[in-house]
Design an enzyme around this catalytic site. Structure first.
Site, mmCIF file in Angstrom:
data_model
loop_
_atom_site.group_PDB
_atom_site.id
_atom_site.type_symbol
_atom_site.label_atom_id
_atom_site.label_comp_id
_atom_site.label_asym_id
_atom_site.label_seq_id
_atom_site.Cartn_x
_atom_site.Cartn_y
_atom_site.Cartn_z
ATOM 1 N N HIS A 75 -0.529 -2.406 -7.208
ATOM 2 C CA HIS A 75 -1.347 -2.148 -6.016
ATOM 3 C C HIS A 75 -2.837 -2.282 -6.347
ATOM 4 O O HIS A 75 -3.406 -1.439 -7.036
ATOM 5 C CB HIS A 75 -1.018 -0.740 -5.486
ATOM 6 C CG HIS A 75 -1.731 -0.395 -4.232
ATOM 7 N ND1 HIS A 75 -2.079 0.884 -3.889
ATOM 8 C CD2 HIS A 75 -2.171 -1.184 -3.217
ATOM 9 C CE1 HIS A 75 -2.696 0.865 -2.726
ATOM 10 N NE2 HIS A 75 -2.770 -0.369 -2.300
ATOM 11 N N GLU A 95 -2.961 0.178 -9.362
ATOM 12 C CA GLU A 95 -2.001 1.277 -9.425
ATOM 13 C C GLU A 95 -0.643 0.632 -9.730
ATOM 14 O O GLU A 95 -0.187 -0.221 -8.963
ATOM 15 C CB GLU A 95 -2.010 1.939 -8.046
ATOM 16 C CG GLU A 95 -1.366 3.246 -7.923
ATOM 17 C CD GLU A 95 -1.599 3.850 -6.510
ATOM 18 O OE1 GLU A 95 -1.427 5.051 -6.401
ATOM 19 O OE2 GLU A 95 -1.928 3.135 -5.556
ATOM 20 N N ASN A 106 -3.199 6.094 -1.816
ATOM 21 C CA ASN A 106 -3.079 6.220 -0.355
ATOM 22 C C ASN A 106 -2.498 7.558 0.081
ATOM 23 O O ASN A 106 -2.703 7.981 1.210
ATOM 24 C CB ASN A 106 -2.268 5.067 0.213
ATOM 25 C CG ASN A 106 -3.147 3.839 0.348
ATOM 26 O OD1 ASN A 106 -4.339 3.954 0.621
ATOM 27 N ND2 ASN A 106 -2.575 2.671 0.149
ATOM 28 N N SER A 120 0.829 -1.208 0.000
ATOM 29 C CA SER A 120 0.000 0.000 0.000
ATOM 30 C C SER A 120 0.858 1.250 0.000
ATOM 31 O O SER A 120 0.374 2.327 -0.300
ATOM 32 C CB SER A 120 -0.858 0.068 1.269
ATOM 33 O OG SER A 120 -1.485 -1.126 1.525
#
Ligand code: CAA
Length: 282
Positions: free
Chosen positions: A140, A152, A190, A119
């Site tokens: 991701h 991602e 994130n 993450s």
């Protein structure tokens, strides 16, 4: 090398989801975890999710059965050695991930891809412990993996163009939309999501509003499918804390300081949905 085999390292929520979408899209999957019980729970989770999807008509009975038939489990990392791509989805712990990447780098074939579902941990760092850092990239996925459309892609400093294009092609083959991010703390999603959740926790801990009203405000006021506190419980408070710590340490900026209440909940073992208690009770 088995061109159709994807290795998935770690049988938590994310690993199970990645194994499921890979098998649904026709790949053979080797799901590895040190913990046999975690593997059994992952298989149950995958069966439950496939049931839901076939119940809705998204998958046929045959596709569901075939997908399940393509997933094998293993408690030895060596079982991933013939995969054309290994996707690591272990807990968000840099030391653990480095050890896994080091071992994988020693055992996979010369042209295999090593991807991390981290993450927020640096892909450059994970690549640095492998024999062939140019073959490492970030991949991701979002939770819940079978429903969320995004992957991602992250280029470490050493990631080759060829590796990155293979990761992009694989994500698209798995039915996902792809965005490219540089290797900086939190990447794109994130970097933006974790501070929003953190702010919701600060607001809650200051007594600004109830958890229900904070979530309702963000759901009805900004059209989010889940409010930030519900989403934090869903993702896991330990995961949110780990992401915030990477942002805080990586940028050295106090704006990323994890809310003390979040840290306290994690210390208490209140990790959200998976432990039965977080901002809500389950
Ligand atoms: N597999 C298959 N089907 C599933 C499922 C799964 N894992 N989870 C839920 N569903 C199904 C449900 O059965 C339900 O089906 P019906 O419509 O037939 O009833 C449908 O999906 C909708 O589910 P719910 O009614 O339970 O709830 P919902 O409408 O709120 O949708 C959701 C669930 C898709 C998770 C939605 O709430 C959502 O998009 N939430 C936000 C998720 C999000 O932001 N994820 C990203 C987190 S950040 C991240 O992952 C990055 C990181 O590194 C931390």
């Amino acid at each position: 090398m088995h061109d159709k085999t994807i290795g998935v390292v770690g049988a938590g929520q994310m690993g199970a989801g990645i194994a499921q979408v890979s098998a649904t899209r026709g790949f053979e999957v080797l799901l590895y975890d040190v913990d046999e019980e975690a593997l059994n729970r992952a298989l149950d989770r995958i069966k439950g999710s496939l049931e839901k999807l076939s119940g809705k008509g998204t998958l046929s009975e045959e596709e569901k059965r075939d997908a399940l038939g393509r997933i094998r489990t293993a408690t030895s990392l060596k079982s991933c050695k013939d995969a054309f791509c290994v996707i690591e989805a272990a807990p968000e712990n840099a030391a653990l991930k480095k050890e896994i990447f080091h071992q994988l780098g020693e055992m996979v074939h010369a042209d295999a891809i090593l991807a991390s579902n981290t993450s927020s941990i640096s892909i450059t760092l994970l690549a640095s412990v492998t024999a062939h850092p140019e073959r490492v990239a970030g991949m991701h996925f979002m939770n819940p993996v079978p429903l969320m459309k995004l992957v991602e892609g992250i280029r470490g400093l050493q990631t080759s163009e060829e590796t990155f294009l293979k990761v992009k092609a694989l994500a698209q083959h798995l039915g996902k939309e792809f965005i490219e991010a540089k290797d900086a703390p939190g990447f794109v999603v994130n970097r933006i999501l974790a501070p929003m959740i953190n702010e919701a926790i600060y607001a809650y801990s200051e007594g600004l509003a109830t958890a229900e009203d904070i979530d309702k405000g963000m759901m009805l006021g900004t059209n989010q499918p889940m409010g930030p506190l519900t989403l934090a419980d869903y993702v896991g408070l330990d995961v949110i804390l780990a992401v915030l710590e990477v942002l805080h340490e990586g940028f050295g900026d106090p704006k990323y300081r994890p809310a003390p209440l979040l840290r306290q909940y994690v210390t208490a073992g209140w990790l959200g949905r998976k432990s039965g208690r977080g901002f809500y009770q389950y």
